[in-house]
Design a protein around this motif. Structure first.
Motif, PDB file in Angstrom:
ATOM      1  N   SER A   1       0.386  -1.170   0.439  1.00 38.54           N
ATOM      2  CA  SER A   1       0.138   0.193   0.054  1.00 38.54           C
ATOM      3  C   SER A   1       0.926   1.109   0.140  1.00 38.54           C
ATOM      4  O   SER A   1       1.848   0.532   1.040  1.00 38.54           O
ATOM      5  CB  SER A   1      -0.875   0.360   1.280  1.00 38.54           C
ATOM      6  OG  SER A   1      -1.563   0.838   1.159  1.00 38.54           O
TER       7      SER A   1
ATOM      8  N   ALA B   1       2.230   1.356  -9.416  1.00 38.54           N
ATOM      9  CA  ALA B   1       2.167   0.338  -9.053  1.00 38.54           C
ATOM     10  C   ALA B   1       1.022  -0.486  -9.407  1.00 38.54           C
ATOM     11  O   ALA B   1       0.190   0.283  -8.070  1.00 38.54           O
ATOM     12  CB  ALA B   1       3.693  -0.149  -8.480  1.00 38.54           C
ATOM     13  N   ASP B   2      -0.062  -1.452  -9.629  1.00 35.58           N
ATOM     14  CA  ASP B   2      -0.261  -2.474  -8.777  1.00 35.58           C
ATOM     15  C   ASP B   2      -0.444  -3.014  -7.874  1.00 35.58           C
ATOM     16  O   ASP B   2       0.798  -4.290  -8.369  1.00 35.58           O
ATOM     17  CB  ASP B   2      -1.360  -3.007 -10.605  1.00 35.58           C
ATOM     18  CG  ASP B   2      -2.390  -3.642  -9.839  1.00 35.58           C
ATOM     19  OD1 ASP B   2      -3.006  -3.631  -9.147  1.00 35.58           O
ATOM     20  OD2 ASP B   2      -2.992  -4.475 -10.990  1.00 35.58           O
ATOM     21  N   PRO B   3      -0.956  -2.359  -7.038  1.00 38.28           N
ATOM     22  CA  PRO B   3      -0.486  -4.067  -5.811  1.00 38.28           C
ATOM     23  C   PRO B   3      -0.680  -5.038  -6.067  1.00 38.28           C
ATOM     24  O   PRO B   3       0.199  -6.295  -5.424  1.00 38.28           O
ATOM     25  CB  PRO B   3      -1.508  -2.973  -4.817  1.00 38.28           C
ATOM     26  CG  PRO B   3      -2.830  -1.838  -5.588  1.00 38.28           C
ATOM     27  CD  PRO B   3      -1.562  -1.569  -6.713  1.00 38.28           C
ATOM     28  N   ILE B   4      -1.934  -5.856  -6.873  1.00 42.25           N
ATOM     29  CA  ILE B   4      -1.937  -7.531  -7.292  1.00 42.25           C
ATOM     30  C   ILE B   4      -0.899  -7.707  -8.028  1.00 42.25           C
ATOM     31  O   ILE B   4      -0.583  -8.231  -7.632  1.00 42.25           O
ATOM     32  CB  ILE B   4      -3.558  -6.624  -7.858  1.00 42.25           C
ATOM     33  CG1 ILE B   4      -4.676  -6.430  -6.640  1.00 42.25           C
ATOM     34  CG2 ILE B   4      -3.807  -8.682  -7.829  1.00 42.25           C
ATOM     35  CD1 ILE B   4      -6.215  -6.456  -7.687  1.00 42.25           C
ATOM     36  N   ALA B   5      -0.692  -6.980  -8.980  1.00 42.00           N
ATOM     37  CA  ALA B   5       0.117  -7.567  -9.982  1.00 42.00           C
ATOM     38  C   ALA B   5       2.154  -7.716  -8.604  1.00 42.00           C
ATOM     39  O   ALA B   5       2.448  -8.281  -9.220  1.00 42.00           O
ATOM     40  CB  ALA B   5       0.887  -6.182 -10.797  1.00 42.00           C
TER      41      ALA B   5
ATOM     42  N   ILE C   1      -9.616  -3.052  -3.344  1.00 42.07           N
ATOM     43  CA  ILE C   1      -8.197  -4.119  -3.808  1.00 42.07           C
ATOM     44  C   ILE C   1      -8.133  -5.489  -3.902  1.00 42.07           C
ATOM     45  O   ILE C   1      -7.651  -6.619  -4.877  1.00 42.07           O
ATOM     46  CB  ILE C   1      -7.180  -3.577  -3.367  1.00 42.07           C
ATOM     47  CG1 ILE C   1      -6.372  -1.881  -3.734  1.00 42.07           C
ATOM     48  CG2 ILE C   1      -5.627  -4.194  -3.900  1.00 42.07           C
ATOM     49  CD1 ILE C   1      -5.968  -1.370  -5.003  1.00 42.07           C
TER      50      ILE C   1
ATOM     51  N   ARG D   1     -11.208  -6.685  -6.242  1.00 41.60           N
ATOM     52  CA  ARG D   1     -10.471  -6.642  -7.561  1.00 41.60           C
ATOM     53  C   ARG D   1      -9.810  -8.136  -7.744  1.00 41.60           C
ATOM     54  O   ARG D   1      -9.558  -8.944  -8.326  1.00 41.60           O
ATOM     55  CB  ARG D   1     -10.083  -5.651  -8.003  1.00 41.60           C
ATOM     56  CG  ARG D   1      -9.812  -6.328  -9.698  1.00 41.60           C
ATOM     57  CD  ARG D   1      -8.833  -4.297  -9.783  1.00 41.60           C
ATOM     58  NE  ARG D   1      -7.724  -4.439  -9.272  1.00 41.60           N
ATOM     59  CZ  ARG D   1      -6.209  -3.909  -9.461  1.00 41.60           C
ATOM     60  NH1 ARG D   1      -5.986  -4.445 -10.616  1.00 41.60           N
ATOM     61  NH2 ARG D   1      -5.981  -3.278  -8.872  1.00 41.60           N
ATOM     62  N   ALA D   2      -8.925  -8.668  -6.680  1.00 40.57           N
ATOM     63  CA  ALA D   2      -7.900  -9.641  -6.660  1.00 40.57           C
ATOM     64  C   ALA D   2      -8.923 -11.044  -6.996  1.00 40.57           C
ATOM     65  O   ALA D   2      -8.365 -11.553  -7.987  1.00 40.57           O
ATOM     66  CB  ALA D   2      -7.013  -9.207  -5.281  1.00 40.57           C
TER      67      ALA D   2
ATOM     68  N   GLU E   1     -10.187 -10.643 -10.344  1.00 43.33           N
ATOM     69  CA  GLU E   1     -10.176 -11.283 -11.256  1.00 43.33           C
ATOM     70  C   GLU E   1      -8.422 -12.347 -11.224  1.00 43.33           C
ATOM     71  O   GLU E   1      -8.113 -12.504 -12.935  1.00 43.33           O
ATOM     72  CB  GLU E   1      -9.155  -9.984 -11.366  1.00 43.33           C
ATOM     73  CG  GLU E   1      -9.689  -8.804 -11.891  1.00 43.33           C
ATOM     74  CD  GLU E   1      -8.570  -7.849 -12.176  1.00 43.33           C
ATOM     75  OE1 GLU E   1      -7.217  -7.343 -11.704  1.00 43.33           O
ATOM     76  OE2 GLU E   1      -9.575  -6.445 -12.398  1.00 43.33           O
TER      77      GLU E   1
END
Length: 288
Positions: free
Chosen positions: A18, A59-63, A85, A88-89, A92
């Motif tokens: 985060s 940056a994308d935290p999930i990626a 977040i 969405r994780a 996806e």
């Protein structure tokens, strides 16, 4: 005693980095009395160095989390519900993430309703709770928890509860491992997973796991070189089916450090796949 590769580990405590991690601990502020804790970004940071909970701009935290998981062979991560977040994780990447829900049983009806709603909407695989962090604190064996325990039984999901001395500077008597003895007696169908070490009562935790079939342990918040000796010895003997891997990324530990140190843990060969994956898949019913 060689740690195997390609197991597809299950991490029972993982999250997403985060840009403003300090806000995650706002709920603790009313209970922290010492001045030093009030200035900490992470209320237990006195025990952790180089906390990896940060995110580069854009940056994308999930990626980022997925890249770390792929790098270190983590196939599935158990993440706490809360915020866009995580949702969405789960949407996806349903094959990589499973959900848990944190509850405070001071609001008994609200907690039970939240569990049932999260189960219906997100197919949660566990309930989690932090007895020392509840406001006011709630001992593990307190009757306020009992409707929560029964709801977990009804939904056939385990509850994960902090055990042992709390990291933040709160009183910890409510997390004395002896409390689990009464809960296991009253709820023989409940699956309970102790998290965050159970110290200094780790030997008692072993005794209780020998006694009660539904009591388990996960290694969250401990760097592998600090895994309690009693827990490692138990896993290597009668407890191979009771001890499960959990990290603490990004809250306090990096996956790089955890998986660098893990091969030095003296687990026997037959323990490794159970510890890294098989026990979690069974206890949390992650194949369902």
């Amino acid at each position: 005693m060689t740690m195997p590769t390609g197991v597809g580990a299950v991490d029972l405590m993982i999250g997403f980095p985060s840009t403003n991690a300090v806000r995650h601990y706002d709920f603790m502020q009313p209970m922290l009395k010492d001045k030093a804790s009030g200035k900490m970004e992470f209320p237990a940071e006195y025990m952790f160095k180089e906390v990896p909970n940060h995110l580069d701009e854009g940056a994308d935290p999930i990626a980022v989390a997925l890249a770390e998981m792929d790098r270190h062979g983590v196939a599935i991560g158990l993440v706490g519900l809360g915020g866009r977040i995580t949702e969405r994780a789960l949407k996806e990447h349903p094959e990589r993430f499973a959900a848990s829900l944190e509850v405070d049983p001071n609001d008994i009806t609200g907690a039970v309703r939240a569990i049932r709603r999260a189960y219906d909407e997100h197919a949660i695989k566990a309930v989690t709770t932090f007895p020392s962090g509840c406001n006011p604190q709630v001992p593990v064996s307190d009757r306020r928890y009992y409707p929560v325990y029964q709801t977990c039984i009804d939904l056939d999901i385990p509850i994960i509860a902090n055990a042992g001395i709390a990291g933040p500077r709160f009183p910890s008597a409510c997390q004395d491992v002896m409390h689990f003895d009464e809960v296991c007696y009253d709820f023989p169908e409940l699956r309970i997973v102790m998290r965050h070490g159970a110290e200094p009562w780790e030997a008692l935790a072993v005794k209780l796991m020998l006694k009660w079939p539904g009591l388990y342990y996960m290694t969250s918040a401990f760097a592998p070189k600090y895994y309690p000796r009693a827990i490692v010895d138990y896993a290597n003997t009668r407890g191979a089916d009771k001890i499960m891997y959990a990290g603490y990324y990004p809250m306090g530990l990096s996956l790089e450090r955890i998986f660098r140190e893990l091969p030095d843990v003296p687990f026997r060969d037959h323990v490794w796949p159970k510890f890294l994956r098989e026990n979690a898949m069974r206890v949390f019913k992650l194949d369902a």
